[in-house]
Design a protein around this motif. Structure first.
Motif: not given
Length: 168
Positions: A65-82, A156-161
C-alpha cells in the motif's frame, strides 16, 4: 479458554500481556477484550512486513500500500509574474507526478476554462503542440514548483494543478 484471576504487576488497565507456557519456554501474546472478537484480517489486508493477530496466530502482512499525498488547487498569475505553485507542507513541491491546465482568467476561476497551455511529464506545452515551451523544476529553497514561463500578457491567468507525492 478463559483467563481468570487478578492482574499481577504492570499497569492496572493493561490490555496486552505476554503469557509464559512451560516455565517460560514458550511465550504467547494475549489481548484482553470485552467480548469475543473474531480476527478476520488476512495478510493481504495489512501492509507488507507488519505483524498482526489472527484467529490462527500472528501473521505478517503482504499488502503493498504505497503512501502518498495529493494536492490540487488554482493560482491566479498576474501580468509579469512567473508561473509557479507553492506547496510548503510535507515537501509536496517535490512531487512524483504533476498535471497543470493554464487558461486566461474569465469572469471567475470556475469560468476560466479555455485552456491554452498544459503541463504533462515535467514540460509545459501550448495546447495542440508537441514542442515543449519550458521544463518544470522543483525549488527546495522556496518549496515551490516552477513552470519556468512568465505571464507576458496584460491579463491574469489561472493555473490549475493536481499533484501527488509518493511517500517512501
Amino acid at each position: 479458554m478463559a483467563i481468570y484471576g487478578n492482574p499481577v504487576g504492570g499497569a492496572l488497565n493493561a490490555k496486552t500481556f505476554m503469557l509464559e507456557v512451560n516455565g517460560g519456554e514458550t511465550e504467547i501474546a494475549a489481548t484482553v477484550v470485552g467480548e469475543e472478537t473474531v480476527f478476520d484480517a488476512t495478510p493481504n489486508d495489512v501492509r507488507t512486513g507488519k505483524k498482526f493477530a489472527t484467529s490462527s496466530g500472528v501473521e505478517v502482512g503482504t499488502k503493498d500500500i504505497p503512501a502518498y499525498r495529493t494536492a490540487q488547487g488554482a493560482v491566479i498569475i498576474k501580468p509579469n509574474e512567473n508561473f509557479s505553485i507553492v506547496l510548503e507542507g510535507y515537501s509536496q513541491y517535490d512531487y512524483t507526478k504533476l498535471q497543470c491546465l493554464i487558461s486566461k482568467f474569465n469572469t471567475s476561476v470556475d469560468d476560466s476554462v479555455a485552456v491554452d497551455k498544459v503541463v504533462i511529464g515535467d514540460n509545459v506545452y501550448a495546447v495542440n503542440s508537441t514542442i515543449p515551451l519550458a521544463a518544470v523544476t522543483k525549488d527546495a529553497a522556496t518549496k515551490s514548483i516552477k513552470l519556468n514561463i512568465k505571464n507576458e500578457s496584460s491579463v491574469d491567468y489561472v493555473l490549475r494543478y493536481f499533484t501527488y507525492r509518493e511517500e517512501v
